[in-house]
Design a protein around this motif. Structure first.
Motif, PDB file in Angstrom:
ATOM      1  N   ALA A   1       0.831  -1.217   0.000  1.00 55.67           N
ATOM      2  CA  ALA A   1       0.000   0.000   0.000  1.00 55.67           C
ATOM      3  C   ALA A   1       0.855   1.253   0.000  1.00 55.67           C
ATOM      4  O   ALA A   1       1.998   1.248   0.422  1.00 55.67           O
ATOM      5  N   CYS A   2       0.259   2.301  -0.482  1.00 56.97           N
ATOM      6  CA  CYS A   2       0.857   3.631  -0.481  1.00 56.97           C
ATOM      7  C   CYS A   2       0.074   4.487   0.512  1.00 56.97           C
ATOM      8  O   CYS A   2      -1.109   4.753   0.284  1.00 56.97           O
ATOM      9  N   PRO A   3       0.672   4.902   1.630  1.00 52.23           N
ATOM     10  CA  PRO A   3      -0.074   5.739   2.583  1.00 52.23           C
ATOM     11  C   PRO A   3      -0.034   7.218   2.180  1.00 52.23           C
ATOM     12  O   PRO A   3       1.037   7.771   1.989  1.00 52.23           O
ATOM     13  N   LEU A   4      -1.200   7.815   2.052  1.00 48.95           N
ATOM     14  CA  LEU A   4      -1.297   9.228   1.670  1.00 48.95           C
ATOM     15  C   LEU A   4      -2.187   9.917   2.709  1.00 48.95           C
ATOM     16  O   LEU A   4      -3.401  10.039   2.505  1.00 48.95           O
ATOM     17  N   PRO A   5      -1.578  10.353   3.844  1.00 50.87           N
ATOM     18  CA  PRO A   5      -2.395  10.864   4.957  1.00 50.87           C
ATOM     19  C   PRO A   5      -2.918  12.275   4.699  1.00 50.87           C
ATOM     20  O   PRO A   5      -2.595  13.209   5.413  1.00 50.87           O
ATOM     21  N   VAL A   6      -3.731  12.431   3.648  1.00 46.59           N
ATOM     22  CA  VAL A   6      -4.241  13.735   3.246  1.00 46.59           C
ATOM     23  C   VAL A   6      -5.755  13.622   3.049  1.00 46.59           C
ATOM     24  O   VAL A   6      -6.223  12.637   2.479  1.00 46.59           O
ATOM     25  N   ALA A   7      -6.495  14.632   3.525  1.00 47.96           N
ATOM     26  CA  ALA A   7      -7.944  14.690   3.313  1.00 47.96           C
ATOM     27  C   ALA A   7      -8.238  15.522   2.074  1.00 47.96           C
ATOM     28  O   ALA A   7      -7.392  16.306   1.627  1.00 47.96           O
ATOM     29  N   ASN A   8      -9.440  15.352   1.522  1.00 47.71           N
ATOM     30  CA  ASN A   8      -9.895  16.179   0.388  1.00 47.71           C
ATOM     31  C   ASN A   8      -8.935  16.149  -0.806  1.00 47.71           C
ATOM     32  O   ASN A   8      -8.680  17.182  -1.419  1.00 47.71           O
ATOM     33  N   VAL A   9      -8.377  14.987  -1.119  1.00 46.04           N
ATOM     34  CA  VAL A   9      -7.530  14.912  -2.318  1.00 46.04           C
ATOM     35  C   VAL A   9      -8.482  15.074  -3.510  1.00 46.04           C
ATOM     36  O   VAL A   9      -9.242  14.162  -3.839  1.00 46.04           O
TER      37      VAL A   9
ATOM     38  N   PRO B   1     -13.951   3.209   8.430  1.00 46.66           N
ATOM     39  CA  PRO B   1     -14.137   4.323   9.371  1.00 46.66           C
ATOM     40  C   PRO B   1     -12.828   5.090   9.579  1.00 46.66           C
ATOM     41  O   PRO B   1     -11.738   4.509   9.479  1.00 46.66           O
ATOM     42  N   GLU B   2     -12.985   6.365   9.880  1.00 36.18           N
ATOM     43  CA  GLU B   2     -11.846   7.270  10.037  1.00 36.18           C
ATOM     44  C   GLU B   2     -10.741   6.703  10.947  1.00 36.18           C
ATOM     45  O   GLU B   2      -9.553   6.736  10.594  1.00 36.18           O
ATOM     46  N   GLU B   3     -11.132   6.136  12.115  1.00 35.60           N
ATOM     47  CA  GLU B   3     -10.136   5.640  13.087  1.00 35.60           C
ATOM     48  C   GLU B   3      -9.337   4.497  12.482  1.00 35.60           C
ATOM     49  O   GLU B   3      -8.139   4.353  12.715  1.00 35.60           O
ATOM     50  N   GLN B   4     -10.023   3.654  11.687  1.00 34.45           N
ATOM     51  CA  GLN B   4      -9.310   2.511  11.113  1.00 34.45           C
ATOM     52  C   GLN B   4      -8.370   2.947   9.989  1.00 34.45           C
ATOM     53  O   GLN B   4      -7.313   2.363   9.806  1.00 34.45           O
ATOM     54  N   VAL B   5      -8.788   3.982   9.259  1.00 39.04           N
ATOM     55  CA  VAL B   5      -7.886   4.523   8.241  1.00 39.04           C
ATOM     56  C   VAL B   5      -6.654   5.102   8.929  1.00 39.04           C
ATOM     57  O   VAL B   5      -5.517   4.873   8.502  1.00 39.04           O
ATOM     58  N   ASP B   6      -6.871   5.806  10.057  1.00 41.01           N
ATOM     59  CA  ASP B   6      -5.744   6.341  10.827  1.00 41.01           C
ATOM     60  C   ASP B   6      -4.812   5.216  11.268  1.00 41.01           C
ATOM     61  O   ASP B   6      -3.591   5.340  11.206  1.00 41.01           O
ATOM     62  N   GLU B   7      -5.426   4.128  11.710  1.00 40.08           N
ATOM     63  CA  GLU B   7      -4.638   2.983  12.167  1.00 40.08           C
ATOM     64  C   GLU B   7      -3.787   2.439  11.014  1.00 40.08           C
ATOM     65  O   GLU B   7      -2.602   2.149  11.181  1.00 40.08           O
TER      66      GLU B   7
ATOM     67  N   VAL C   1      -6.933  35.014   9.251  1.00 42.02           N
ATOM     68  CA  VAL C   1      -6.497  33.690   8.799  1.00 42.02           C
ATOM     69  C   VAL C   1      -6.345  32.774  10.022  1.00 42.02           C
ATOM     70  O   VAL C   1      -5.770  33.195  11.029  1.00 42.02           O
ATOM     71  N   PRO C   2      -6.881  31.546   9.958  1.00 43.54           N
ATOM     72  CA  PRO C   2      -6.830  30.655  11.124  1.00 43.54           C
ATOM     73  C   PRO C   2      -5.401  30.278  11.530  1.00 43.54           C
ATOM     74  O   PRO C   2      -4.479  30.308  10.710  1.00 43.54           O
ATOM     75  N   ASP C   3      -5.260  29.934  12.808  1.00 44.34           N
ATOM     76  CA  ASP C   3      -3.980  29.501  13.348  1.00 44.34           C
ATOM     77  C   ASP C   3      -4.041  27.991  13.562  1.00 44.34           C
ATOM     78  O   ASP C   3      -4.826  27.511  14.379  1.00 44.34           O
ATOM     79  N   PRO C   4      -3.218  27.221  12.848  1.00 39.13           N
ATOM     80  CA  PRO C   4      -3.296  25.760  12.975  1.00 39.13           C
ATOM     81  C   PRO C   4      -3.031  25.283  14.399  1.00 39.13           C
ATOM     82  O   PRO C   4      -3.542  24.248  14.814  1.00 39.13           O
ATOM     83  N   ASP C   5      -2.256  26.062  15.180  1.00 38.54           N
ATOM     84  CA  ASP C   5      -1.970  25.651  16.550  1.00 38.54           C
ATOM     85  C   ASP C   5      -3.215  25.706  17.436  1.00 38.54           C
ATOM     86  O   ASP C   5      -3.229  25.152  18.523  1.00 38.54           O
ATOM     87  N   ARG C   6      -4.232  26.409  16.960  1.00 32.48           N
ATOM     88  CA  ARG C   6      -5.467  26.491  17.748  1.00 32.48           C
ATOM     89  C   ARG C   6      -6.537  25.535  17.234  1.00 32.48           C
ATOM     90  O   ARG C   6      -7.673  25.571  17.662  1.00 32.48           O
ATOM     91  N   VAL C   7      -6.175  24.707  16.251  1.00 28.52           N
ATOM     92  CA  VAL C   7      -7.121  23.707  15.746  1.00 28.52           C
ATOM     93  C   VAL C   7      -6.898  22.419  16.524  1.00 28.52           C
ATOM     94  O   VAL C   7      -5.776  21.890  16.545  1.00 28.52           O
ATOM     95  N   ALA C   8      -7.943  21.942  17.188  1.00 31.93           N
ATOM     96  CA  ALA C   8      -7.806  20.802  18.102  1.00 31.93           C
ATOM     97  C   ALA C   8      -7.422  19.512  17.359  1.00 31.93           C
ATOM     98  O   ALA C   8      -6.457  18.842  17.716  1.00 31.93           O
ATOM     99  N   ASP C   9      -8.175  19.218  16.292  1.00 35.56           N
ATOM    100  CA  ASP C   9      -7.972  17.947  15.609  1.00 35.56           C
ATOM    101  C   ASP C   9      -6.654  17.951  14.820  1.00 35.56           C
ATOM    102  O   ASP C   9      -6.377  18.877  14.052  1.00 35.56           O
ATOM    103  N   HIS C  10      -5.860  16.908  15.006  1.00 39.41           N
ATOM    104  CA  HIS C  10      -4.530  16.851  14.400  1.00 39.41           C
ATOM    105  C   HIS C  10      -4.592  16.904  12.864  1.00 39.41           C
ATOM    106  O   HIS C  10      -3.870  17.666  12.225  1.00 39.41           O
ATOM    107  N   GLY C  11      -5.477  16.102  12.296  1.00 36.59           N
ATOM    108  CA  GLY C  11      -5.594  16.047  10.837  1.00 36.59           C
ATOM    109  C   GLY C  11      -5.993  17.401  10.259  1.00 36.59           C
ATOM    110  O   GLY C  11      -5.422  17.862   9.269  1.00 36.59           O
ATOM    111  N   SER C  12      -6.974  18.048  10.912  1.00 33.55           N
ATOM    112  CA  SER C  12      -7.438  19.355  10.431  1.00 33.55           C
ATOM    113  C   SER C  12      -6.344  20.397  10.572  1.00 33.55           C
ATOM    114  O   SER C  12      -6.158  21.247   9.691  1.00 33.55           O
ATOM    115  N   ALA C  13      -5.598  20.360  11.688  1.00 31.37           N
ATOM    116  CA  ALA C  13      -4.508  21.313  11.892  1.00 31.37           C
ATOM    117  C   ALA C  13      -3.474  21.153  10.780  1.00 31.37           C
ATOM    118  O   ALA C  13      -2.962  22.138  10.234  1.00 31.37           O
ATOM    119  N   GLN C  14      -3.202  19.906  10.432  1.00 33.25           N
ATOM    120  CA  GLN C  14      -2.237  19.634   9.375  1.00 33.25           C
ATOM    121  C   GLN C  14      -2.741  20.203   8.036  1.00 33.25           C
ATOM    122  O   GLN C  14      -1.981  20.777   7.270  1.00 33.25           O
TER     123      GLN C  14
END
Lengths: 201, 469
Positions: free
Chosen positions: A11-19, A119-125, B304-317
């Protein structure tokens, strides 16, 4: 269409949302016929962006990977089927993500590419799994809707209709043609019921 | 009778279902199929099967995605080839085409409704995600991929699963300066770019009823940016008045008969929706995007939002990544973001009312940055010129060019140079959307006009003081 039953690959992990599909294939590469191949255009600009996660596609540990793992809303944006061509021609046969753009998912199935929802948590895993990150083996089994990595097993979701289509490699057009009489009957009745629906002029 | 109460979404669906299989897939009749240069991939599929277009009388083509907006006499061969391919394919299959020299040429989602080809209660499909635009007229309209385009060409039908229904109600009065674009960006920021995934949206409420047809076209256009399969507005007097006398719309008694049928399309009072979203129109301010997804949108007075103030890790990224691409610092005022150019055009905001709104801000003023104004159709261009709007844009220092998708998607070579920042009336601020490395901020036409004058993002309301928008 080539049936999709099981897949044993890496697999290729691409930890990005909204690609979005503009990332999957930038618009400037869509002028050529399908037969010319779209694989070289996959994530063309993103994987060249300094420090972008998409560089994983060029990591030798993930060479030949047929599975892509990504975050939510994969394939959002435009209806360009070329986004699926780019994935398929690059060799990707399955994308695992929490959710997919509607049009993208439909296009994927029409080209034998499996959009598997976890589910999101399993994708994270999966995205943090040492085997996935190291380019280790991953197995996808469509009939049982499972993904196996090491001793972990994940149950994924897919529309039942799409599953049937993928497993059998069915083609919509041949199926629709078996309804030719119903279509003709409907068209005649509809023309009488909604005379205004025909374009004037 | 709550059990049988139906939404407009279901009424149109039921009227088009030819058959429904046990697995829930329905085969739907398609009333209009719209094509553009990108449809060549589907024509190739047809050719491979030696198949014909089943209903050329219900299929209409237009050149928009690749058409040059300047020097149409000296088109580069690669682009010319894309347009000629469409001309050849349409001719071979007997499909009406609004080609480069046709007075009706324009962006598919601008020119087809204006021609009266989109009607309430119709199913309209096109190989373009912004087909949702046509929902403004009460049509069930959605974008499809090339394989589905080929399927519709060959059968005039499409397999679909009945979508879930979402109602987005906007009640009250929009504040002066807030537009359909601001409603859409506010909705997308609230529910996310996947907020309406798997759903068909009905836009309802007094603020929606109060929108002009062109405002509704802008709003429905952006349904796809909320992930919706489609977005529509039930037809009403605004719709009927818009359609009367359009070239391909029914005429005379047929029109009156149609209006009767169209009135019956509105959702029944107790019709069930799977999800309801309610917004107060009064709370909607002129809005701009700061990031690389349409959901990354904020009122112009925000920072403009500050990523350090975004709780969720993925969203902050995601915020961090967007800010890096956009070249912005956390906490900076949106009004301090300097721009390099502007673009007014696209299927979202290029109609006559959009051009008037931008011109009202620009009249008698000079733009501080270069920019392009591309009307949504040749017809819109002629009308704008009759009204003298082209002079206002030119006098302000902006380029007044021909109609096409242009700098929204950059396929015709109209691109924003790498690293440059563009205030744009378009629909997608994705990375590279307007050209490799281009940075896009989405906003309404009047907001783009104001940004052009200020050379930075700015609230256009003070610039409108004492003027009639």
């Amino acid at each position: 269409m080539k049936p999709f039953v099981t897949l044993s690959t890496r697999a290729c992990p691409l930890p990005v949302a909204n690609v979005d599909t503009d990332q999957l294939i930038p618009a400037r590469f869509m002028k050529q016929p399908r037969s010319a191949g779209y694989g070289a255009f996959l994530l063309h600009d993103l994987r060249r962006e300094p420090g972008n996660a998409a560089a994983v596609l060029d990591d030798p540990r993930h060479a030949g990977a047929q599975v892509l793992v990504a975050r939510r809303n994969f394939g959002c944006g435009s209806s360009r089927e070329a986004a699926v061509y780019a994935l398929a021609d690059h060799g990707i046969r399955c994308v695992i993500a929490p959710s997919f753009g509607d049009i993208f998912a439909s296009n994927a199935v029409k080209n034998g590419l499996l959009p598997a929802r976890l589910p999101e948590e399993q994708v994270d895993e999966l995205l943090q799994d040492a085997l996935v990150l190291g380019g280790g083996p991953i197995e996808v089994d469509l009939p049982s809707q499972t993904i196996r990595v090491g001793n972990k097993v994940f149950a994924f979701e897919i529309e039942p209709v799409w599953k049937t289509q993928l497993v059998n490699g069915w083609d919509d057009i041949d199926m629709t043609r078996s309804y030719a009489a119903e279509i003709e009957r409907f068209a005649a009745q509809d023309a009488a019921a909604r005379p205004w629906a025909a374009p004037a002029g | 009778m709550a059990d049988t109460a139906r939404t407009i979404i279901d009424k149109i669906w039921d009227a088009h279902a030819i058959t429904t299989r046990e697995d829930g897939q329905s085969l739907l009749w398609v009333d209009r199929h719209l094509l553009h240069e990108g449809s060549f991939l589907a024509f190739d599929q047809l050719a491979a099967r030696e198949a014909r277009v089943a209903r050329p009388d219900l299929t209409f083509g237009v050149a928009d995605h690749y058409v040059p907006t300047r020097n149409r006499d000296a088109i580069v061969p690669e682009i010319r080839g894309m347009v000629e391919q469409l001309v050849g394919n349409c001719a071979e299959h007997g499909i009406t085409l609004f080609g480069l020299d046709d007075r009706r040429q324009g962006i598919v989602h601008v020119t087809m409704p204006a021609q009266g080809l989109t009607l309430p209660g119709l199913i309209v499909v096109c190989g373009d995600s912004h087909t949702s635009t046509h929902g403004a007229l009460g049509a069930y309209a959605f974008g499809i991929g090339a394989s589905e385009v080929a399927h519709v060409m060959m059968t005039q039908t499409i397999w679909q699963k009945r979508p879930r229904r979402m109602r987005i109600s906007v009640d009250g009065r929009l504040p002066p300066g807030s537009t359909a674009k601001d409603i859409a960006l506010t909705v997308i920021a609230r529910i996310g770019t996947d907020g309406a995934q798997g759903h068909a949206i009905e836009f309802a409420g007094s603020a929606i009823r109060g929108l002009s047809m062109e405002g509704r076209l802008t709003l429905c256009n952006l349904s796809i940016e909320a992930g919706g399969r489609l977005g529509l507005v039930a037809p009403d007097e605004t719709t009927f008045a818009y359609l009367r006398g359009r070239p391909f719309a029914p005429r005379g008694d047929a029109f009156e008969r149609a209006v009767e049928d169209w009135r019956a399309l509105a959702s029944d009072r107790d019709a069930p929706f799977d999800r309801e979203v309610v917004l107060d129109a009064a709370s909607i301010a002129p809005t701009v995007t700061w990031g690389t997804s349409p959901e990354q949108a904020l009122p112009i007075a925000a920072t403009v939002p500050d990523p350090d103030r975004v709780a969720d890790h993925g969203s902050a990224q995601a915020v961090r990544d967007a800010l890096a691409y956009m070249g912005l610092t956390p906490g900076m005022a949106l009004g301090d973001i300097r721009i390099d150019r502007v673009f007014i055009g696209s299927c979202t905001n290029s109609r006559i009312e959009d051009l008037r709104a931008a011109a009202a801000v620009l009249a008698g003023r000079r733009a501080a940055v270069p920019g392009l104004v591309s009307p949504g159709s040749s017809q819109v261009k002629r009308q704008a010129e009759e009204e003298g709007l082209d002079r206002i844009f030119r006098d302000a220092g902006l380029e007044w060019v021909e109609s096409g998708c242009s700098m929204c998607v950059g396929m015709n070579g109209d691109i924003v140079p790498p690293g440059e920042r563009c205030a744009s009336t378009t629909n997608r601020n994705f990375k590279g959307r307007q050209g490799p490395g281009a940075r896009t901020h989405l906003m309404s036409p009047a907001m783009v006009a104001a940004a052009a004058i200020a050379g930075r993002l700015t609230d256009m309301r003070p610039l409108l003081a004492g003027r009639t928008p």
